[in-house]
Design an enzyme around this catalytic site. Structure first.
Site, PDB file in Angstrom:
ATOM      1  N   ASN A  98      -4.569  -5.044  -9.483  1.00 41.90           N
ATOM      2  CA  ASN A  98      -4.266  -4.143  -8.479  1.00 41.90           C
ATOM      3  C   ASN A  98      -3.985  -3.174  -8.402  1.00 41.90           C
ATOM      4  OD1 ASN A  98      -4.472  -2.747  -5.875  1.00 41.90           O
ATOM      5  ND2 ASN A  98      -2.639  -3.628  -5.269  1.00 41.90           N
ATOM      6  N   GLY A  99      -4.759  -1.993  -8.705  1.00 40.42           N
ATOM      7  CA  GLY A  99      -4.300  -0.335  -9.512  1.00 40.42           C
ATOM      8  C   GLY A  99      -5.621   0.011 -10.335  1.00 40.42           C
ATOM      9  N   GLU A 492     -11.995   6.631  12.545  1.00 40.52           N
ATOM     10  CA  GLU A 492     -11.766   5.406  11.860  1.00 40.52           C
ATOM     11  C   GLU A 492     -12.399   4.240  12.339  1.00 40.52           C
ATOM     12  OE1 GLU A 492      -8.310   5.059  10.342  1.00 40.52           O
ATOM     13  OE2 GLU A 492      -6.909   5.534  11.636  1.00 40.52           O
ATOM     14  N   LYS A 604      -5.352  -0.865   4.129  1.00 39.25           N
ATOM     15  CA  LYS A 604      -4.549  -0.732   4.744  1.00 39.25           C
ATOM     16  C   LYS A 604      -3.660   0.587   3.859  1.00 39.25           C
ATOM     17  CE  LYS A 604      -1.901  -0.063   8.852  1.00 39.25           C
ATOM     18  NZ  LYS A 604      -1.014   0.051   9.507  1.00 39.25           N
TER      19      LYS A 604
HETATM   20  O1  M6R Z   1       1.120   3.794   4.457  1.00 38.85           O
HETATM   21  P1  M6R Z   1       1.199   4.971   5.037  1.00 38.85           P
HETATM   22  O2  M6R Z   1       2.245   5.566   5.754  1.00 38.85           O
HETATM   23  O3  M6R Z   1       1.631   5.928   3.665  1.00 38.85           O
HETATM   24  O4  M6R Z   1      -0.609   5.592   5.174  1.00 38.85           O
HETATM   25  C1  M6R Z   1      -0.928   6.838   5.264  1.00 38.85           C
HETATM   26  C2  M6R Z   1      -2.476   6.816   5.527  1.00 38.85           C
HETATM   27  O5  M6R Z   1      -3.134   5.735   4.420  1.00 38.85           O
HETATM   28  C3  M6R Z   1      -2.226   5.775   7.165  1.00 38.85           C
HETATM   29  O6  M6R Z   1      -1.859   6.298   7.566  1.00 38.85           O
HETATM   30  C4  M6R Z   1      -4.284   5.968   7.093  1.00 38.85           C
HETATM   31  O7  M6R Z   1      -4.052   7.542   8.095  1.00 38.85           O
HETATM   32  C5  M6R Z   1      -4.077   5.226   8.517  1.00 38.85           C
HETATM   33  N1  M6R Z   1      -5.422   4.245   8.339  1.00 38.85           N
HETATM   34  C6  M6R Z   1      -4.466   6.066  10.168  1.00 38.85           C
HETATM   35  O8  M6R Z   1      -4.725   5.340  10.744  1.00 38.85           O
END
Ligand code: M6R
Length: 609
Positions: A98-99, A492, A604
């Site tokens: 991963n990365g 989204e 996610k």
């Molecule tokens: O895990 P995080 O809160 O740092 O993630 C930030 C964004 O990737 C996240 O909020 C993304 O925009 C979602 N898919 C929105 O629903």
């Protein structure tokens, strides 16, 4: 991005790996694969698409293997295909990663000169070949040392799990910038990039830190640093139960998470808002009252929904502070800007996963500059949570759906609490504080009654608008971030092109878009800006707009549709509007037949920049 799993013990590895991958699928779902080994050798199975596709392949080739590693991929280098899927296999080495390895092209040339040939377009295959070349050169085979030596040569980010042909005893794992956790059981060890894959197997876990390398065997975990020097292993208790990662009768995790908000918000507030004592308490800030009094600038940094939660919180905090300036920043922008940080600044890093690469990079830069760094994080033990000086866990439990909902609500509230704690330290009186405490106190119930009263009407409304291909979301003041967040949620999961705008900006361009292919969602608060926003609505209506107004006003509105949200809240009313907007996005996506929990092209947690 991507999910990694591993198992070594006495049980059937294939089934354990598959169930782990299903739990981690929200991290990436372009392809999946596992390599397992037993007395009859190794079995490598990979498939394009979701874990269900891999599952079919495993069913045709079940083995009683006792060790293995697996991966579910969100593509970076190379298209989603079986050829580019992990695990990669070169020589004696199997690797899941991963990365991103930034210098993989240079390494590829060196390895090609040594006779290696490459079947995929991935950086991971090059990494696998690198470990193999070191492993082959050893007189006495030592997988841990081969991994340690290879890490000296790679530049980039990784969470990896490595197996060697013929070695049924060990999996070697390592991390730099990409999370890995090892679960320790009775004569068995589980590996995952997210603790949710370990639930039900063990609650004894070891979180790897950056630059650590671990050998996992039936005897447990042997941990070293990047120079192979032994490091003490700290075993922690995993506080996550199986209920938290199941749908509990809902059709989708997203709907479950929308409906969980009253309860998750209570967890955010629990022990922090003490109404009887007129007291706010944030135990984890690690800041004295003197330090809080000194604060003049607050940077709020995040990506996507977390960024919008920060924006909403800044509208809240500005209501009651007169000597604090808030600077909202998108992490992926800020990290490449030559920004200035004034004296007396603190920085808040907002992240559900606690792993977002850009947010983490900003945190590291702020720390380098000596700024006090605080996390507004959900995932306990995540990278951001570990690196900050203090902060507020939002405690919303596992958020599985890729679209973030319950985290948004609690992030905005957690930051409001932080603002109130600063204001208290600066002398806010009890009389001034009480109305905010009163609003926080009724917010969970208000969200509950909005869910109860609006779920069915919004479901019906969504059916009417699901065929549109474009949408404009508008709001003023603290409803502007709600418009931005609403548009993000809709695009989204429904794939409708939707844009959020400050209502006052319509005349400066966006109003030109309005035609029969568009619908407009307008958020209107019954406050001093009511008339101003209504003027914007009338202007859209005059141009043939198909307008849905979401409002807490009882006045006649006169748009195509009106969603009335009934709330006694003032400051926090935007969070109620947002719940209505979440339901709308959800039902539009369902009506369009989309994969609501795992929308196309997304993952996610975004651990690549
Ligand atoms: O895990 P995080 O809160 O740092 O993630 C930030 C964004 O990737 C996240 O909020 C993304 O925009 C979602 N898919 C929105 O629903």
């Amino acid at each position: 991005m991507c999910g990694i799993v591993g198992y070594v013990g006495n049980k059937e590895a294939q089934r354990i790996l598959l169930s782990g991958l299903r739990r981690l699928e929200y991290r990436g779902y372009d392809s999946a694969g596992i390599i397992t080994a037993g007395r009859n050798g190794e079995t490598l199975l990979r498939e394009k698409g979701k874990v269900a596709e891999l599952d079919k392949k495993v069913a045709e080739s079940e083995h009683n293997d006792i060790i293995g590693i697996g991966h579910t991929r969100w593509a970076t280098h190379g298209e989603p295909s079986e050829r580019n899927a992990h695990p990669h296999h070169v020589g004696d080495i199997y690797l899941v990663h991963n990365g991103i390895i930034e210098n993989y092209q240079d390494l590829k040339e060196v390895l090609a000169d040594r006779g290696y040939e490459f079947a995929s377009e991935t950086d991971t295959e090059v990494f696998t070949a690198l470990i193999d070349s070191i492993y082959q050169a050893q007189d006495k085979k030592d997988l841990h040392q081969a991994v340690v030596d290879s890490l000296q040569m790679v530049i980039g980010a990784y969470g990896i799990a490595v197996m060697a042909k013929g070695n049924l005893d060990e999996i070697v794992v390592a991390r730099k910038g990409s999370p890995l956790v090892v679960g320790v059981g009775e004569e068995e060890v589980f590996i995952a990039s997210d603790p949710s894959a370990l639930v039900g197997h063990t609650d004894q876990v070891v979180y790897l830190r950056d630059d650590e390398v671990a050998t996992c065997s039936k005897d447990g975990v042997h941990l070293t640093d990047a120079t192979a020097t032994k490091v003490d292993t700290v075993v922690e208790k995993l506080e996550l139960d199986i209920q938290a990662i199941q749908k509990k009768g809902y059709d989708h995790f997203l709907l479950k998470e929308i409906f969980e908000q009253p309860e998750t918000l209570r967890s955010t507030l629990n022990g922090r808002v003490l109404k009887e004592q007129d007291l706010l308490r944030l135990g984890g800030l690690n800041m004295t009252d003197d330090e809080l009094r000194e604060v003049k600038n607050v940077f709020i940094i995040g990506c996507g929904t977390a960024y919008y939660a920060g924006m909403l919180a800044s509208y809240f905090i500005e209501q009651f502070t007169d000597d604090v300036v808030i600077h909202n920043a998108i992490a992926s922008e800020l990290r490449y800007r030559s920004f200035n940080v004034p004296e007396n600044s603190v920085a808040l890093f907002v992240s559900q996963s606690g792993e977002t690469a850009d947010t983490l990079a900003c945190l590291q830069e702020m720390k380098r500059r000596g700024v006090k760094c605080l996390g507004i994080v959900n995932a306990v033990g995540s990278s951001i949570a570990r690196e900050v000086d203090g902060g507020v866990y939002v405690h919303v439990g596992a958020e599985i759906s890729v679209a973030s909902t319950k985290a948004f609500t609690s992030q905005a509230v957690a930051m409001l609490l932080f603002g109130l704690v600063i204001a208290q330290a600066k002398g806010m009186s009890l009389k001034e504080l009480r109305p905010y405490i009163a609003e926080l106190d009724i917010l969970p119930d208000e969200i509950q009654s909005t869910l109860n009263s609006q779920n069915e009407p919004i479901k019906t409304l969504a059916k009417k608008y699901a065929h549109y291909e474009h949408a404009l979301y508008v709001g003023r003041d603290s409803l502007f971030p709600v418009a931005l967040e609403g548009a993000l949620k809709l695009k989204e999961i429904s794939y409708i092109q939707s844009e959020g705008y400050a209502a006052g900006e319509l005349k400066h361009g966006p109003i030109a878009l309005i035609d029969d292919k568009f619908f407009e969602m307008a958020f209107v608060s019954d406050n001093w800006l009511y008339e101003k926003t209504m003027s914007n609505i009338i202007e859209m209506k005059a141009r043939g707009g198909h307008i849905i107004t979401v409002t807490n006003s009882e006045k006649a509105i006169g748009t195509e549709e009106v969603v009335r949200v009934d709330t006694k809240l003032e400051l926090l009313a935007p969070l109620i509007f947002n719940v209505a907007s979440q339901l709308f996005a959800y039902y539009v996506a369902v009506e369009r037949g989309n994969d609501v929990d795992q929308p196309r092209n997304l993952a996610k947690s975004v651990t690549v920049e």
